[in-house]
Design an enzyme around this catalytic site. Structure first.
Site, PDB file in Angstrom:
ATOM      1  N   ASP A   1       0.002   2.746  -2.735  1.00 43.91           N
ATOM      2  CA  ASP A   1      -0.194   4.084  -3.308  1.00 43.91           C
ATOM      3  C   ASP A   1      -1.569   4.211  -3.965  1.00 43.91           C
ATOM      4  O   ASP A   1      -2.106   3.227  -4.475  1.00 43.91           O
ATOM      5  CB  ASP A   1       0.926   4.349  -4.332  1.00 43.91           C
ATOM      6  CG  ASP A   1       1.021   5.830  -4.685  1.00 43.91           C
ATOM      7  OD1 ASP A   1       0.550   6.676  -3.892  1.00 43.91           O
ATOM      8  OD2 ASP A   1       1.571   6.135  -5.757  1.00 43.91           O
TER       9      ASP A   1
ATOM     10  N   ASN B   1       7.037  12.032   2.962  1.00 40.49           N
ATOM     11  CA  ASN B   1       5.621  12.381   3.121  1.00 40.49           C
ATOM     12  C   ASN B   1       5.387  13.519   4.130  1.00 40.49           C
ATOM     13  O   ASN B   1       4.301  14.090   4.178  1.00 40.49           O
ATOM     14  CB  ASN B   1       4.779  11.150   3.500  1.00 40.49           C
ATOM     15  CG  ASN B   1       4.565  10.196   2.340  1.00 40.49           C
ATOM     16  OD1 ASN B   1       4.503   8.982   2.513  1.00 40.49           O
ATOM     17  ND2 ASN B   1       4.436  10.719   1.121  1.00 40.49           N
TER      18      ASN B   1
END
Ligand code: IPE
Ligand code: IPE
Ligand code: MG
Length: 259
Positions: A31, A79
Site C-alpha cells: 500500500d 479496488n
C-alpha cells in the site's frame, strides 16, 4: 558479526535474519503507491509503476533469504471502485509485468501464480496469466503468488463452493466439513498459513486480504510507502518477526519448555 549486518535507512543497523526461524509464508499488502506519487508530484499511475519495481526488489530478497512462499496483494476485490482510468492503467501494468518478468522468474526458480477471481479480467490478461503460470510451473525454489481481484471473503465463499462441487454429498453431511477440508479448497492451498503479514503505507488494517490464512499471522505495519520498500525493509520485518514469541494459545512458560 559485522559482516552480516546492513546499514538501515536512518542509520540504524539491520541484522541479517537467522536462517533458523525464517517465516515460511510472508504476505504483503503493498500500500501507498498513490501517496508516493502525490508526494513526488506525479500521477498515481507512476506510483503503481514504481510499485511494480519494488516488487522485483522484494521478491529477489525473499528468494535470497530462503523464504518459501511470498504472497503479494496487488488488486483487491474492492479496488474496482477506483476511477476507471486508474483501474485501466493497473490492468495494463499487470499485463506488461506478467509478460516482461516471466523469463526472469523462471530463470530464478520462482513459480508465479495468480490467486483471485480472474473471470472479470480481459481475455488477453487471462491468457497472459495462464502463460506465465505455465512458463514457471516447473520452478520450485520459491512460490510467488500475486493476489489480483482477490478478497479474503471471496476466498472462503469460493472454497465452500469448490468443496461442494467436488463432493455434492457434503451438503447432506455438514459435520464432515472441517478446517482441513476447507483449507484444501482455498485459492492458494500451496502456501498454507501466513506467518508474517506486512502492510506498508501506515494503515493498520487487513483490507480483506488473506482472512482465513492469517488467523495466527504476526502483523507488521510500517509507514514506508510501497515504492520505497527495499530488500532491507524486508529484512527488517523478518528480523522483527524473529523476535516475536508465537504462543498459539499456550502460555509463555509452555513455549519456553518446548524449546
Ligand atoms: C496500493 O497503493 C496499490 C493498490 C491498491 C492497487 P494505493 O494505490 O492504495 O496507494 P494509496 O493508499 O492511495 O497511497
Ligand atoms: C489494499 O490497499 C489492497 C492492495 C494493496 C492491493 P487499499 O489501498 O485498496 O486498501 P484500503 O481500501 O485503503 O483499506
Ligand atoms: Mg491504499
Amino acid at each position: 558479526m559485522d559482516g552480516q549486518r546492513f546499514l538501515g535507512k536512518k542509520g540504524e543497523r539491520v541484522s541479517e535474519p537467522e536462517n533458523r526461524g525464517l517465516p515460511s509464508h510472508v504476505a504483503v499488502i503493498m500500500d501507498g503507491n498513490g501517496r508516493w506519487a502525490k508526494r513526488c508530484g506525479l500521477p498515481r499511475v507512476e506510483g503503481h509503476r514504481r510499485g511494480a519495481a519494488a516488487v522485483d526488489a522484494c521478491t529477489a530478497e525473499a528468494r535470497r533469504l530462503g523464504i518459501r512462499h511470498l504472497t503479494l496483494f496487488a488488486f483487491s476485490s474492492e479496488n474496482w471502485h477506483r476511477p476507471e482510468d486508474e483501474v485501466g492503467a493497473l490492468m495494463k501494468l499487470f499485463l506488461t509485468v506478467l509478460r516482461t518478468k516471466r523469463d526472469r522468474m523462471a530463470k530464478n526458480g520462482i513459480r508465479l501464480r495468480i490467486a483471485g477471481d480472474r473471470t472479470r479480467f480481459s481475455r488477453e490478461l487471462q491468457d497472459a496469466i495462464l502463460e506465465t503460470e505455465e512458463a514457471t510451473s516447473h520452478c520450485s525454489a520459491m512460490d510467488l503468488t500475486v493476489c489480483a481481484n482477490y478478497g479474503g471473503r471471496w476466498d472462503i465463499v469460493q472454497a465452500v463452493r469448490s468443496a461442494l462441487r467436488e463432493e455434492p454429498l457434503l451438503a447432506r453431511h455438514p459435520e464432515s466439513v472441517d478446517e482441513e477440508l476447507l483449507g484444501r479448497h482455498l485459492a492458494l492451498p500451496w502456501a498454507g498459513n501466513v506467518d508474517l503479514m506486512i502492510r506498508t503505507g501506515g494503515e493498520s488494517r487487513i483490507s480483506n486480504f488473506l482472512l482465513w490464512q492469517s488467523a495466527y499471522a504476526e502483523l507488521y505495519f510500517t509507514p514506508e510507502l510501497w515504492p520505497d520498500f527495499t530488500g532491507e525493509s524486508l529484512r527488517r520485518a523478518v528480523v522483527w518477526f524473529q523476535g516475536r514469541e508465537r504462543r498459539f494459545g499456550r502460555t509463555s512458560e509452555q513455549v519456553s519448555e518446548r524449546g
